[in-house]
Write a protein that holds these residues in place. Structure first.
Motif, PDB file in Angstrom:
ATOM      1  N   ALA A  82      78.351  39.252  51.340  1.00  0.00           N
ATOM      2  CA  ALA A  82      77.226  38.472  51.853  1.00  0.00           C
ATOM      3  C   ALA A  82      76.485  37.932  50.679  1.00  0.00           C
ATOM      4  CB  ALA A  82      76.372  39.494  52.456  1.00  0.00           C
ATOM      5  N   ALA A  83      76.403  38.748  49.422  1.00  0.00           N
ATOM      6  CA  ALA A  83      75.833  38.358  48.325  1.00  0.00           C
ATOM      7  C   ALA A  83      76.241  36.956  47.662  1.00  0.00           C
ATOM      8  CB  ALA A  83      75.698  39.289  47.268  1.00  0.00           C
ATOM      9  N   HIS A 140      76.437  40.543  66.136  1.00  0.00           N
ATOM     10  CA  HIS A 140      76.503  41.614  64.861  1.00  0.00           C
ATOM     11  C   HIS A 140      78.089  41.840  64.664  1.00  0.00           C
ATOM     12  CE1 HIS A 140      75.376  45.364  62.865  1.00  0.00           C
ATOM     13  NE2 HIS A 140      76.973  45.672  63.180  1.00  0.00           N
ATOM     14  N   ASN A 141      78.232  41.675  63.293  1.00  0.00           N
ATOM     15  CA  ASN A 141      79.610  42.119  62.701  1.00  0.00           C
ATOM     16  C   ASN A 141      79.376  42.398  61.346  1.00  0.00           C
ATOM     17  OD1 ASN A 141      80.486  39.614  60.996  1.00  0.00           O
ATOM     18  ND2 ASN A 141      79.449  38.675  62.520  1.00  0.00           N
ATOM     19  N   TRP A 172      72.515  40.043  54.796  1.00  0.00           N
ATOM     20  CA  TRP A 172      73.309  40.480  55.944  1.00  0.00           C
ATOM     21  C   TRP A 172      72.486  40.989  57.110  1.00  0.00           C
ATOM     22  CZ3 TRP A 172      74.325  45.713  57.908  1.00  0.00           C
ATOM     23  CH2 TRP A 172      75.537  45.650  58.901  1.00  0.00           C
ATOM     24  N   VAL A 202      70.466  35.865  46.719  1.00  0.00           N
ATOM     25  CA  VAL A 202      70.030  36.940  46.743  1.00  0.00           C
ATOM     26  C   VAL A 202      68.981  37.324  45.629  1.00  0.00           C
ATOM     27  CG1 VAL A 202      70.186  39.605  47.007  1.00  0.00           C
ATOM     28  CG2 VAL A 202      71.783  38.106  48.296  1.00  0.00           C
ATOM     29  N   LEU A 231      79.009  43.603  52.215  1.00  0.00           N
ATOM     30  CA  LEU A 231      77.570  43.460  51.521  1.00  0.00           C
ATOM     31  C   LEU A 231      77.997  42.459  50.414  1.00  0.00           C
ATOM     32  CD1 LEU A 231      75.511  46.648  52.022  1.00  0.00           C
ATOM     33  CD2 LEU A 231      75.845  44.453  53.427  1.00  0.00           C
ATOM     34  N   ALA A 232      78.814  42.886  49.360  1.00  0.00           N
ATOM     35  CA  ALA A 232      79.110  41.916  48.396  1.00  0.00           C
ATOM     36  C   ALA A 232      79.298  40.758  48.633  1.00  0.00           C
ATOM     37  CB  ALA A 232      80.061  42.875  47.395  1.00  0.00           C
ATOM     38  N   PRO A 286      80.083  47.483  56.348  1.00  0.00           N
ATOM     39  CA  PRO A 286      79.731  45.801  56.168  1.00  0.00           C
ATOM     40  C   PRO A 286      79.943  45.267  54.770  1.00  0.00           C
ATOM     41  CG  PRO A 286      77.531  47.223  55.818  1.00  0.00           C
ATOM     42  CD  PRO A 286      78.689  48.172  56.243  1.00  0.00           C
ATOM     43  N   ASN A 325      73.196  31.100  59.703  1.00  0.00           N
ATOM     44  CA  ASN A 325      73.983  31.236  58.680  1.00  0.00           C
ATOM     45  C   ASN A 325      74.984  29.817  58.491  1.00  0.00           C
ATOM     46  OD1 ASN A 325      74.609  33.746  56.952  1.00  0.00           O
ATOM     47  ND2 ASN A 325      74.043  34.518  58.977  1.00  0.00           N
ATOM     48  N   THR A 357      78.690  38.651  58.632  1.00  0.00           N
ATOM     49  CA  THR A 357      77.418  37.711  58.669  1.00  0.00           C
ATOM     50  C   THR A 357      76.436  37.989  59.349  1.00  0.00           C
ATOM     51  OG1 THR A 357      78.694  36.699  60.228  1.00  0.00           O
ATOM     52  CG2 THR A 357      79.257  35.834  58.068  1.00  0.00           C
ATOM     53  N   VAL A 369      71.757  33.736  64.957  1.00  0.00           N
ATOM     54  CA  VAL A 369      71.906  34.247  63.895  1.00  0.00           C
ATOM     55  C   VAL A 369      72.991  33.686  63.010  1.00  0.00           C
ATOM     56  CG1 VAL A 369      72.373  36.264  62.426  1.00  0.00           C
ATOM     57  CG2 VAL A 369      70.734  36.377  64.072  1.00  0.00           C
ATOM     58  N   HIS A 421      73.938  48.125  48.651  1.00  0.00           N
ATOM     59  CA  HIS A 421      74.220  46.733  47.903  1.00  0.00           C
ATOM     60  C   HIS A 421      72.999  45.758  48.310  1.00  0.00           C
ATOM     61  CE1 HIS A 421      76.122  43.487  46.435  1.00  0.00           C
ATOM     62  NE2 HIS A 421      77.180  44.025  45.616  1.00  0.00           N
ATOM     63  N   TYR A 448      83.336  49.093  63.258  1.00  0.00           N
ATOM     64  CA  TYR A 448      83.963  48.687  62.090  1.00  0.00           C
ATOM     65  C   TYR A 448      83.802  49.664  61.044  1.00  0.00           C
ATOM     66  CZ  TYR A 448      79.395  47.100  61.207  1.00  0.00           C
ATOM     67  OH  TYR A 448      78.016  46.862  61.029  1.00  0.00           O
ATOM     68  N   GLY A 451      74.153  41.581  60.507  1.00  0.00           N
ATOM     69  CA  GLY A 451      73.821  43.027  60.584  1.00  0.00           C
ATOM     70  C   GLY A 451      72.665  43.266  61.541  1.00  0.00           C
ATOM     71  N   THR A 452      72.437  42.372  62.483  1.00  0.00           N
ATOM     72  CA  THR A 452      71.225  42.774  63.176  1.00  0.00           C
ATOM     73  C   THR A 452      71.527  43.390  64.740  1.00  0.00           C
ATOM     74  OG1 THR A 452      68.960  41.774  64.101  1.00  0.00           O
ATOM     75  CG2 THR A 452      71.131  40.674  64.749  1.00  0.00           C
ATOM     76  N   ALA A 465      75.707  33.983  49.881  1.00  0.00           N
ATOM     77  CA  ALA A 465      74.058  33.506  49.454  1.00  0.00           C
ATOM     78  C   ALA A 465      74.320  32.627  48.153  1.00  0.00           C
ATOM     79  CB  ALA A 465      73.470  34.966  49.409  1.00  0.00           C
ATOM     80  N   ALA A 466      75.184  33.266  47.318  1.00  0.00           N
ATOM     81  CA  ALA A 466      75.049  32.341  45.948  1.00  0.00           C
ATOM     82  C   ALA A 466      75.983  31.147  46.092  1.00  0.00           C
ATOM     83  CB  ALA A 466      75.510  33.282  45.007  1.00  0.00           C
TER      84      ALA A 466
END
Lengths: 393, 393
Positions: free
Chosen positions: A74-75, A304-305, B373, B329, A71-72, A69, A281, A308, A277, B367, A66, A310-311, A78-79
């Motif tokens: 993911a944040a 891994h994707n 993530w 986060v 990331l925004a 990621p 989530n 959600t 993982v 980010h 891909y 990243g490991t 989390a919110a």
């Protein structure tokens, strides 16, 4: 012939623990396991210094190709934002499809290589790798071809390539779902020719229905692809039962299944590939113990994707399988080796026995309990087909 | 003066996100934050390449000084054995006490240095560090002295030293608990002189009672030590209420508390130090959101210890605080910086503002969503008091 000397503990699923042994390697295969110092002369020695040796770990569920990621997003999750709300706002898988379609294949290869090197350095010698971020013929087939090419690179883990054009209905087909399903069906023989071994479908709420999934998987089987299924992750829509009915090699996630689905998987011999993982989530655990108790073979995957998970550390996945899903260390290691191998329909790896591939990991520990103590236990040294590689992180 | 150029995103609790900035460092302090390229000439430059910069993370709860991890016991727990059964069979804290009493201090220092270097390399610039594996005067005081000496080593994280002779009643005092409590009381002034800043007590089922804990903590306060408490982890025995009543700086774990304890902590201004790795192990979550909603300052800790938590990665702890405890986060980062600083009664760190210590981490991400993530997000570069250190795994 080479020797891995002075292995403190050799833990290999299906065999009793062996202590203080040397592991002999001939070419890319394990040649034997002998008491320390009893192996006779060899051309090359490695001192394992009393540490723990296991088979190379196998990651049975990943999406490694891909652009970048999310990331925004993911944040935002989390919110408190839900995946469906984010997807409706232009995020989710379709955001990655936009990014990935726009990227060059040379950039994509560079990114995937970096990730796959981390997998290997962290002790994972085989990775199942799915396409699914083009949702269009040329991109999906090019992705299959790229992954098939990377599968031959000895600096990366071995790869098992899965065609996942049925990851999501792409935006341009939302008003004509049946057309897209027909396309995915039509591309199956091409995906096989391009090097895919498996076909997967995201069968779930908001993704593909059981009927759509069945059409695709029937065509995939006819084209010579083995079947996997994203099943009953978001809702209990019937994915696990479909996987069992079609004798899929693997049904994955299974967060919502009950006793009837467990029995169906057991009866069909379908492997349950669990992704701790993702379960963490989603705040919803798969019935890992019920699956084991019913005799279902369990595999583990990082999932891994770019959205959600990243490991790239299967030792972290083992840790979560132990602490979160209630597996013992031996059960978790078996799931991440022989169980995962079974989900990939290969019998040449996942154990340290004569004649098996010499895919081996020496860990930064002298006891397997370290998998339960240190989240993401570090590899000290990794061998892929007998070739020694420096560990990473 | 040096400059960290081209910071893509600077996330510092209490301040709005700043994008595309340079961070100026003068000696060991932050001198300013300016728009990228506006800082004027400096003696030394570091190109942050658009990555995420945060304050150095602070680990508010650790047990880093011990002979070796109890890995066989970790495997037994994973197979279903309870902590109390293992302790009754000679395992648990007392097993580590046996090992640690038998080890040389030079070996112990070597082991602790290795661990502390990993903490720092993974982005943690301050670590709270407890004694508690001697449970005898000379050993406990020597441990305080060793940790206090390591606190001045600039190749390690800053340390906050906690005297925890009341970690367990040692075997030789099991029939005379009151004698041991009296000893712990008597040693408080010595611990202060040896360099401890805090006194902690394991107040819980099977450990110290509220009455015993109160005796010890009263003596500790009189000796000039600030108070922390292992509270209500195994059972709701009254630790959190005691912490509030004594105005402890921190009450830790809190897996069993209810609304009354949340209110008590809020009223007292006691920090709630949560340890998500331990919560995962115990299968019991602390009421993180209720604590935040009640206005309690939350801190995070790894609870690194030889029995149940082998991690030195506060970015992994952040990940679990987000996925498992439901923090955003920003909330998780605040807990692992300013929240943890408050639990250590220091105001010179935890934010990136002029005059604060230049303890900084540049992450392998552009980010902050990366914390949600990638479990155990990797540090790209770490500064402790303005001095740049290479990252580790």
């Amino acid at each position: 012939m080479k020797a891995l000397r002075n292995v403190g503990r050799l833990l290999s699923p299906g065999s009793p623990l062996r202590q203080n042994v040397d592991v002999l390697v001939d070419g890319d295969l394990v040649a034997g396991v002998v008491p320390a110092g009893q192996g006779g002369p060899v051309e090359e020695d490695f001192d394992c210094a009393g540490c723990l040796l296991t088979p190379g770990l196998i990651d049975a569920h990943t999406h490694p190709l891909y652009a970048r990621p999310r990331l925004a997003e993911a944040a935002q999750r989390a919110a408190g934002a839900s995946y469906s709300a984010l997807a409706a706002a232009g995020g989710g898988i379709n955001a990655t499809v936009r990014d990935t379609r726009a990227a060059s294949f040379s950039d994509l290869e560079l990114g995937a290589r970096g990730r796959l090197q981390r997998w290997l350095g962290q002790g994972t010698t085989t990775v199942e790798a799915k396409t699914g971020y083009w949702l269009a013929r040329d991109g999906e087939l090019a992705a299959v071809a790229l992954l098939s090419r990377l599968a031959n690179d000895r600096s990366l883990p071995r790869l098992a390539v899965t065609y996942l054009a049925a990851h999501e209905v792409p935006p341009e087909h939302l008003t004509a779902r049946a057309d897209y399903v027909q396309k995915v069906v039509d591309w199956c023989p091409d995906a096989r020719r391009a090097g895919a071994s498996f076909c997967d479908v995201f069968c779930d709420e908001g993704a593909f229905t059981v009927a759509e999934s069945e059409r695709i998987l029937a065509a995939a089987a006819a084209a010579g692809l083995r079947l996997r299924l994203h099943a009953d992750e978001l809702g209990l829509t019937g994915g696990a039962r479909l996987a069992a009915r079609l004798s899929a090699v693997s049904a994955d996630h299974l967060l919502r299944i009950g006793p009837a689905e467990v029995d169906a998987l057991a009866g069909a011999g379908t492997v349950a590939t669990l992704c701790p993982v993702t379960a963490l989530n989603m705040g919803q655990l798969p019935p890992a113990r019920a699956l084991l108790d019913a005799g279902v073979t369990v595999a583990l995957g990082s999932d891994h994707n770019p959205g959600t998970s990243g490991t790239t550390s299967m030792s972290l996945v083992l840790y979560l399988a132990i602490t979160e899903l209630g597996l013992s260390v031996e059960e978790a290691l078996a799931a991440a080796t022989v169980g995962a191998a079974r989900s990939l329909a290969v019998t040449d790896r996942g154990r340290v026995e004569p004649g098996m591939l010499a895919d081996l990991v020496l860990w930064q520990a002298d006891h397997e309990g370290a998998f339960a103590w240190e989240p993401g236990l570090r590899a000290r040294r990794v061998w892929r087909g007998g070739a020694e590689l420096a560990p990473e992180g």
